[in-house]
Design a protein around this motif. Structure first.
Motif, PDB file in Angstrom:
ATOM      1  N   PHE A   6     -31.243-119.221  23.980  1.00  0.00           N
ATOM      2  CA  PHE A   6     -31.194-118.827  25.384  1.00  0.00           C
ATOM      3  C   PHE A   6     -29.740-118.623  25.784  1.00  0.00           C
ATOM      4  O   PHE A   6     -28.895-119.486  25.585  1.00  0.00           O
ATOM      5  CB  PHE A   6     -31.842-119.896  26.270  1.00  0.00           C
ATOM      6  CG  PHE A   6     -31.869-119.522  27.731  1.00  0.00           C
ATOM      7  CD1 PHE A   6     -32.751-118.564  28.194  1.00  0.00           C
ATOM      8  CD2 PHE A   6     -31.012-120.114  28.639  1.00  0.00           C
ATOM      9  CE1 PHE A   6     -32.785-118.201  29.533  1.00  0.00           C
ATOM     10  CE2 PHE A   6     -31.031-119.764  29.981  1.00  0.00           C
ATOM     11  CZ  PHE A   6     -31.916-118.809  30.427  1.00  0.00           C
ATOM     12  N   TYR A   7     -29.464-117.447  26.366  1.00  0.00           N
ATOM     13  CA  TYR A   7     -28.074-117.101  26.706  1.00  0.00           C
ATOM     14  C   TYR A   7     -28.067-116.282  27.977  1.00  0.00           C
ATOM     15  O   TYR A   7     -28.761-115.279  28.079  1.00  0.00           O
ATOM     16  CB  TYR A   7     -27.473-116.287  25.554  1.00  0.00           C
ATOM     17  CG  TYR A   7     -26.059-115.791  25.796  1.00  0.00           C
ATOM     18  CD1 TYR A   7     -25.003-116.669  25.993  1.00  0.00           C
ATOM     19  CD2 TYR A   7     -25.787-114.422  25.799  1.00  0.00           C
ATOM     20  CE1 TYR A   7     -23.704-116.203  26.186  1.00  0.00           C
ATOM     21  CE2 TYR A   7     -24.499-113.942  25.999  1.00  0.00           C
ATOM     22  CZ  TYR A   7     -23.465-114.846  26.191  1.00  0.00           C
ATOM     23  OH  TYR A   7     -22.184-114.383  26.384  1.00  0.00           O
ATOM     24  N   THR A   8     -27.343-116.718  28.972  1.00  0.00           N
ATOM     25  CA  THR A   8     -27.226-115.943  30.206  1.00  0.00           C
ATOM     26  C   THR A   8     -25.801-116.046  30.731  1.00  0.00           C
ATOM     27  O   THR A   8     -25.445-116.996  31.423  1.00  0.00           O
ATOM     28  CB  THR A   8     -28.263-116.391  31.260  1.00  0.00           C
ATOM     29  OG1 THR A   8     -28.050-115.644  32.460  1.00  0.00           O
ATOM     30  CG2 THR A   8     -28.204-117.864  31.553  1.00  0.00           C
ATOM     31  N   ILE A 144     -29.398-109.582  36.457  1.00  0.00           N
ATOM     32  CA  ILE A 144     -29.327-110.805  35.659  1.00  0.00           C
ATOM     33  C   ILE A 144     -29.637-110.562  34.187  1.00  0.00           C
ATOM     34  O   ILE A 144     -29.116-111.234  33.307  1.00  0.00           O
ATOM     35  CB  ILE A 144     -30.331-111.859  36.196  1.00  0.00           C
ATOM     36  CG1 ILE A 144     -30.005-112.217  37.645  1.00  0.00           C
ATOM     37  CG2 ILE A 144     -30.320-113.118  35.337  1.00  0.00           C
ATOM     38  CD1 ILE A 144     -28.718-112.958  37.842  1.00  0.00           C
ATOM     39  N   ASP A 145     -30.481-109.566  33.890  1.00  0.00           N
ATOM     40  CA  ASP A 145     -30.946-109.427  32.512  1.00  0.00           C
ATOM     41  C   ASP A 145     -30.011-108.575  31.652  1.00  0.00           C
ATOM     42  O   ASP A 145     -29.001-108.056  32.127  1.00  0.00           O
ATOM     43  CB  ASP A 145     -32.388-108.897  32.472  1.00  0.00           C
ATOM     44  CG  ASP A 145     -32.512-107.439  32.914  1.00  0.00           C
ATOM     45  OD1 ASP A 145     -31.549-106.676  32.788  1.00  0.00           O
ATOM     46  OD2 ASP A 145     -33.609-107.062  33.394  1.00  0.00           O
ATOM     47  N   ALA A 146     -30.389-108.443  30.383  1.00  0.00           N
ATOM     48  CA  ALA A 146     -29.568-107.707  29.416  1.00  0.00           C
ATOM     49  C   ALA A 146     -30.238-106.413  28.989  1.00  0.00           C
ATOM     50  O   ALA A 146     -29.987-105.900  27.898  1.00  0.00           O
ATOM     51  CB  ALA A 146     -29.311-108.581  28.190  1.00  0.00           C
ATOM     52  N   TYR A 165     -25.082-107.677  29.073  1.00  0.00           N
ATOM     53  CA  TYR A 165     -25.178-108.246  30.411  1.00  0.00           C
ATOM     54  C   TYR A 165     -24.016-107.786  31.283  1.00  0.00           C
ATOM     55  O   TYR A 165     -22.946-107.427  30.773  1.00  0.00           O
ATOM     56  CB  TYR A 165     -25.092-109.777  30.343  1.00  0.00           C
ATOM     57  CG  TYR A 165     -26.243-110.480  29.689  1.00  0.00           C
ATOM     58  CD1 TYR A 165     -27.289-110.994  30.445  1.00  0.00           C
ATOM     59  CD2 TYR A 165     -26.269-110.692  28.308  1.00  0.00           C
ATOM     60  CE1 TYR A 165     -28.342-111.683  29.856  1.00  0.00           C
ATOM     61  CE2 TYR A 165     -27.314-111.377  27.697  1.00  0.00           C
ATOM     62  CZ  TYR A 165     -28.344-111.874  28.477  1.00  0.00           C
ATOM     63  OH  TYR A 165     -29.372-112.546  27.885  1.00  0.00           O
ATOM     64  N   SER A 243     -34.607-111.991  40.858  1.00  0.00           N
ATOM     65  CA  SER A 243     -33.646-112.187  39.765  1.00  0.00           C
ATOM     66  C   SER A 243     -34.254-113.046  38.661  1.00  0.00           C
ATOM     67  O   SER A 243     -34.025-112.811  37.471  1.00  0.00           O
ATOM     68  CB  SER A 243     -32.370-112.843  40.293  1.00  0.00           C
ATOM     69  OG  SER A 243     -31.676-111.978  41.165  1.00  0.00           O
ATOM     70  N   VAL A 247     -34.868-113.253  33.914  1.00  0.00           N
ATOM     71  CA  VAL A 247     -33.710-114.000  33.431  1.00  0.00           C
ATOM     72  C   VAL A 247     -33.892-114.534  32.018  1.00  0.00           C
ATOM     73  O   VAL A 247     -32.938-114.790  31.309  1.00  0.00           O
ATOM     74  CB  VAL A 247     -33.344-115.142  34.411  1.00  0.00           C
ATOM     75  CG1 VAL A 247     -34.308-116.295  34.288  1.00  0.00           C
ATOM     76  CG2 VAL A 247     -31.899-115.592  34.222  1.00  0.00           C
ATOM     77  N   GLY A 248     -35.135-114.725  31.563  1.00  0.00           N
ATOM     78  CA  GLY A 248     -35.360-115.100  30.170  1.00  0.00           C
ATOM     79  C   GLY A 248     -35.961-116.471  29.943  1.00  0.00           C
ATOM     80  O   GLY A 248     -36.627-116.688  28.932  1.00  0.00           O
TER      81      GLY A 248
END
Length: 380
Positions: A6-8, A144-146, A165, A243, A247-248
């Motif tokens: 998980f990466y944000t 927010i997303d990629a 991102y 959002s 976001v994942g």
């Protein structure tokens, strides 16, 4: 639950004065403003953003008039960036402009960009210009997303950039006040669908609980916000929910799922009718459910029973029918189209079958996707 990473990396500034952060973020930079047509100049958002840039002697170049995320326009923007020595891209508006901003920032730094956009190579680790996203239409979660989508009309191809991102997201709920009831509901329903896709067939109990809570909250908010469009707390709640839809963490540990296919299939209508993602998706969703329940009866039934409060004693197809009636009622109350027939003339059979083959995705067959499209033509 499957293993996952998980990466944000997006730094979010949320609130009424969040856009004031531009002064520090953009200091000593040359900026390009990527936005849509007339809306941000009519609602005062453009004036607010450029006021901050002007007061802080930050140089900026406009790149407006964007209705769809067109590859041709992206290349045009990149040429301007190179000529003007732009080193920061600000995307302002809905998902189209925010997607374009992410792709422009990537293309500026990567000559082999087509390998990543159209051949779907993994761009993670590749450089891009600093990118700031400012949504004025809460809906798809691009801030927010990629994920970024693009259409190359000249070569009849659709591209996606997965893995890039933005650096910053500036979320000011007041920037969404001018969005009409119709478009607000449309955006809310798209956010709901994106959460649903991460919910169906998800075996991660954490994502399942969070997703269920967010979807139910969103359905409640639709009724409230539709009649209180300038209520700050409701707008703030809805903006953050939107959002969160991509976001994942809702899909972490989920693995593969047939639910992702809806993203490919709704693109068929985008191509045939020249309509935007939001319009296409909210019409297509109930048709997808009606066909998917025949293939995955228990999973789809569980979804509609849990989220739409349908009586669990109904057979799967009947439960879905009940849920779809609730969905169509939301569309009708907001005066949104419930079918593609309300959008325009039905496409020729050969064109429809060509697009189905182009966007076909397992585990569904051509015949099943054809049925989805036929149901979407008729709607409620």
């Amino acid at each position: 639950m499957e293993d996952f990473q998980f990466y944000t990396p997006v730094k979010v500034y949320f609130g009424q004065d969040s856009h004031e952060k531009l002064a520090a973020i953009c200091k000593n930079k040359k900026v390009m403003l990527v936005y849509g047509q007339k809306a941000i100049k009519e609602n005062g958002v453009y004036e607010e953003i450029t006021r901050i840039l002007n007061e802080n002697d930050i140089s900026y170049t406009d790149f407006g008039g964007n209705k769809l995320p067109l590859y041709k326009k992206i290349l045009e923007a990149v040429e301007i960036c190179k000529k003007e020595k732009i080193n920061c891209i600000i995307g302002i508006g809905g998902c189209t402009c925010m997607d374009m901003a992410k792709i422009i920032s990537f293309v500026c730094m990567n000559e082999d960009h087509e390998d990543y956009i159209f051949a779907k190579k993994d761009p993670v680790g590749k450089k891009h210009l600093e990118t700031i996203l400012i949504p004025t239409y809460a809906s798809g979660g691009s801030e927010i997303d990629a994920v970024s989508e693009v259409d190359d009309l000249e070569k009849h191809r659709h591209g996606s950039l997965y893995g890039i991102y933005a650096d910053y997201a500036i979320l000011n709920p007041e920037f969404t006040y001018s969005v009409s009831k119709k478009l607000t509901v449309n955006g809310a329903l798209v956010s709901f669908i994106q959460m649903a896709i991460s919910y169906i067939k998800n075996e991660n109990p954490v994502g399942k609980v969070i997703g269920r809570a967010l979807m139910k909250m969103l359905l409640q908010d639709i009724d409230n916000i539709a009649n209180r469009l300038t209520n700050y707390e409701l707008r703030a709640e809805f903006m953050w929910l939107s959002s969160m839809s991509t976001v994942g963490f809702l899909s972490a540990g989920m693995g593969g799922s047939y639910a992702w296919s809806i993203y490919s299939f709704e693109t068929i209508a985008e191509a045939l009718y020249g309509i935007d993602y939001r319009t296409s998706m909210v019409i297509f969703f109930p048709a997808w459910l009606k066909v998917a329940v025949k293939k995955f009866p228990e999973e789809i039934k569980a979804f509609v029973v849990e989220i739409f409060d349908i009586d669990g004693r109904f057979l799967p197809e009947k439960a879905v029918e009940k849920a779809c009636k609730k969905w169509y009622k939301l569309l009708e109350e907001a005066q949104l189209p419930t079918s593609y027939d309300q959008i325009g003339k039905r496409p020729e059979e050969k064109d429809l079958k060509f697009e189905i083959k182009r966007y076909l995705e397992k585990p569904f067959t051509e015949e099943e996707v054809y049925e989805m499209m036929k149901l979407s033509f008729k709607g409620n």
